[in-house]
Design an enzyme around this catalytic site. Structure first.
Site, PDB file in Angstrom:
ATOM      1  N   CYS A 135      41.601  44.541  49.108  1.00 33.05           N
ATOM      2  CA  CYS A 135      41.333  45.404  47.947  1.00 33.05           C
ATOM      3  C   CYS A 135      41.515  46.887  48.260  1.00 33.05           C
ATOM      4  O   CYS A 135      41.621  47.706  47.359  1.00 33.05           O
ATOM      5  CB  CYS A 135      39.921  45.159  47.431  1.00 33.05           C
ATOM      6  SG  CYS A 135      39.666  43.471  46.879  1.00 33.05           S
ATOM      7  N   HIS A 194      37.659  51.440  43.384  1.00 31.43           N
ATOM      8  CA  HIS A 194      38.148  50.068  43.257  1.00 31.43           C
ATOM      9  C   HIS A 194      37.250  49.333  42.264  1.00 31.43           C
ATOM     10  O   HIS A 194      36.027  49.373  42.365  1.00 31.43           O
ATOM     11  CB  HIS A 194      38.128  49.376  44.624  1.00 31.43           C
ATOM     12  CG  HIS A 194      38.272  47.899  44.541  1.00 31.43           C
ATOM     13  ND1 HIS A 194      39.248  47.302  43.772  1.00 31.43           N
ATOM     14  CD2 HIS A 194      37.568  46.888  45.107  1.00 31.43           C
ATOM     15  CE1 HIS A 194      39.135  45.984  43.876  1.00 31.43           C
ATOM     16  NE2 HIS A 194      38.117  45.711  44.670  1.00 31.43           N
ATOM     17  N   ASN A 217      38.249  42.006  38.859  1.00 30.28           N
ATOM     18  CA  ASN A 217      38.671  42.611  40.120  1.00 30.28           C
ATOM     19  C   ASN A 217      40.116  42.181  40.397  1.00 30.28           C
ATOM     20  O   ASN A 217      40.376  41.003  40.615  1.00 30.28           O
ATOM     21  CB  ASN A 217      37.723  42.132  41.224  1.00 30.28           C
ATOM     22  CG  ASN A 217      38.101  42.643  42.603  1.00 30.28           C
ATOM     23  OD1 ASN A 217      39.196  43.144  42.816  1.00 30.28           O
ATOM     24  ND2 ASN A 217      37.187  42.491  43.549  1.00 30.28           N
TER      25      ASN A 217
END
Lengths: 73, 320
Positions: free
Chosen positions: B111, B245, B275
Site C-alpha cells: 500500500c 493512504h 482500500n
C-alpha cells in the site's frame, strides 16, 4: 491514580459516566469496539510511557490498570 | 530534489459492490462495516483486466497534463501483481498507451507503493535520466482477498491511479522506511507444482492482523509527518491537505486527532472505493485535482503505510 487516569482517557471512547466505571467494567460494557481499544492503548502508552503489545487481550479496565502498574518504570 | 505533478488520472471497474451485497453471503452488515471502516461501497473487477484500468488511468493523467504518451520517457507501475506474473504490467501499459520508451518497470511496495514510486521517480529526474515520468498504481485486491473472510474482504476494492511528474523547481522531501516484518500483513506467493517441494500451506489469500496494522498505521502517519515537518522547519499547520493512504476512515480520523488538525484538511474517498492499496493516494489526488480543490502553492503531505511493513511520507508543493 492509574485507574483515575485510565477512566479519563476512556471518556474519549465511552458515553458511560466516569463515576459508574469500575475495575470490573469490561470494554464491551463501555461500548468500545476493537479499534477503540487500540486507540485507548495508544493513548495509555503516551500517557504512562509503557509499551503494550497488541497481543495482550484486555477485557476489563482493571486488567489494563494492573498491566500499567506492573510495567511502569 | 524537486518536481511537479503535472497531471493526474484515475480508473475504477464498473461493478459496484455495496455493504448490503456483501452481507448476502457474509455474516456482516452495512452498519458494522461503516462504523468500523467508513466504507460504503467499493469497485470490483468483473470483465476488466488490470491493464484496462492502468491504461485508462494513465491516459487520463496524460490528458490532464496536456501531453501524449510519446512525451513520457519512463513508466513506473506500482502493483501487488499485474495481470501476469510475467510480463510486467508496465510493458503492457507502455504498448497500450503508445509510449515508445523501454525504460519501464513494475515495483511492489504494498500500500506504500505510490510514495516509493514517487521517490524513485524523483531520483531519476534529479540525475537527468528522465525528464517526464508516468507513475501508474494499479491494484486488483479482489484477486488476493479471501471472499469468505468477513474481517478482510469488506475492506478492499480495485482501481488505478496515475500521475505524470516533471522536473521543476518545486522542492519535495521524503521519508521511506521498512522493518521487514510480515506476520501482521501478507499475501503468500504461489508455490507452483514443483514435485520436489513439499506443500507448506494452502492458504493463498491476504492475511491481516487488523489491530496491529491500525496501531502501526496511526503511529507511522503521526511520527513520519512530525519528522518530515521538523526536518523542513515546518509545523503541522503549514500543510494544506494531508493526503493519506485510504485504508480505513478510523485510521485517518485517529491520525488527524493526534496531529490536532481540522477535518477538512484530511480529504478521503475510502467510503466509495475501499482500500485500493497503492492506487489510493493517486486516485484521491485525482479527485481533489479534478474538483478544483488543489490550488497552486499549496503544501501537501502524502503518507502511506502497508505490507513490508513499509511506510512513506512526502511533502510536495502543488504547482500544476
Amino acid at each position: 491514580m492509574v485507574f483515575e487516569k485510565v477512566v479519563e482517557l476512556l471518556s474519549d471512547y465511552s458515553d458511560v459516566a466516569a463515576d459508574s466505571i469500575t475495575e470490573d467494567s469490561t470494554f464491551e460494557d463501555l461500548g468500545l469496539d476493537s479499534l477503540d481499544t487500540v486507540e485507548l492503548i495508544m493513548g495509555i502508552e503516551d500517557e504512562f510511557g509503557v509499551t503494550i503489545e497488541m497481543s495482550n487481550e484486555f477485557k476489563t479496565v482493571g486488567s489494563v490498570v494492573k498491566y500499567i502498574e506492573d510495567n511502569m518504570e | 530534489m524537486s518536481f511537479s505533478i503535472i497531471g493526474t488520472g484515475k480508473s475504477v471497474p464498473e461493478h459496484i459492490v455495496t455493504n448490503d451485497m456483501l452481507s448476502e453471503f457474509l455474516d456482516t452488515s452495512d452498519e458494522w462495516i461503516v462504523e468500523r471502516t467508513g466504507i460504503k461501497v467499493r469497485h470490483v473487477m468483473t470483465s476488466e483486466t488490470l491493464l484496462d484500468l492502468a491504461a485508462k488511468a494513465s491516459e487520463d493523467a496524460l490528458k490532464d497534463a496536456g501531453i501524449t504518451a510519446k512525451d513520457v520517457d519512463m513508466i513506473i507501475c506500482s502493483t501487488l501483481q499485474g495481470d501476469y506474473v510475467s510480463p510486467a504490467l508496465s510493458c503492457l501499459v507502455a504498448e497500450s498507451i503508445g509510449c515508445d520508451t523501454g525504460f519501464v518497470f513494475d515495483m511492489n511496495m504494498g500500500c506504500s507503493g505510490f510514495i516509493f514510486a514517487l521517490e524513485t521517480a524523483d531520483s531519476f529526474l534529479e540525475c537527468g535520466r528522465a525528464r517526464r515520468i508516468l507513475i501508474v498504481c494499479a491494484e486488483a485486491l479482489s484477486r488476493h482477498i479471501d471472499w469468505n473472510d468477513r474481517s478482510t474482504c469488506v475492506l478492499f476494492g480495485d482501481g488505478a491511479g496515475a500521475v505524470v511528474v516533471e522536473k521543476s523547481d518545486s522542492k519535495v522531501d521524503f521519508i521511506t522506511k521498512v522493518n521487514g516484518s510480515y506476520e501482521e500483513l501478507y499475501i503468500p506467493g504461489e508455490e507452483g507444482n514443483n514435485p520436489y517441494k513439499s506443500k507448506c500451506c494452502d492458504v493463498r489469500y491476504l492475511k491481516m492482523n487488523g489491530r496491529e496494522i491500525f496501531k502501526f498505521a496511526v503511529s507511522s502517519i503521526v511520527s513520519d509527518a512530525k519528522e518530515l515537518l521538523d526536518k523542513n522547519g515546518m509545523t503541522t499547520d503549514d500543510i494544506s491537505f494531508y493526503i493519506l493512504h485510504q485504508a480505513n476512515l478510523r485510521i485517518i480520523n485517529s491520525a488527524r486527532q493526534r496531529l490536532k488538525q481540522d477535518e477538512e484538511k484530511f480529504p478521503h474517498n475510502v467510503e466509495t472505493h475501499g482500500n485500493t492499496s497503492s492506487a489510493s493516494i493517486p486516485m484521491l489526488l485525482d479527485d481533489l485535482n479534478k474538483s478544483g480543490k488543489l490550488k497552486n502553492g499549496m503544501t501537501l503531505m502524502l503518507s502511506a503505510f502497508g505490507a513490508g511493513l513499509s511506510r512513506g511520507a512526502c511533502i510536495i508543493k502543488w504547482s500544476k
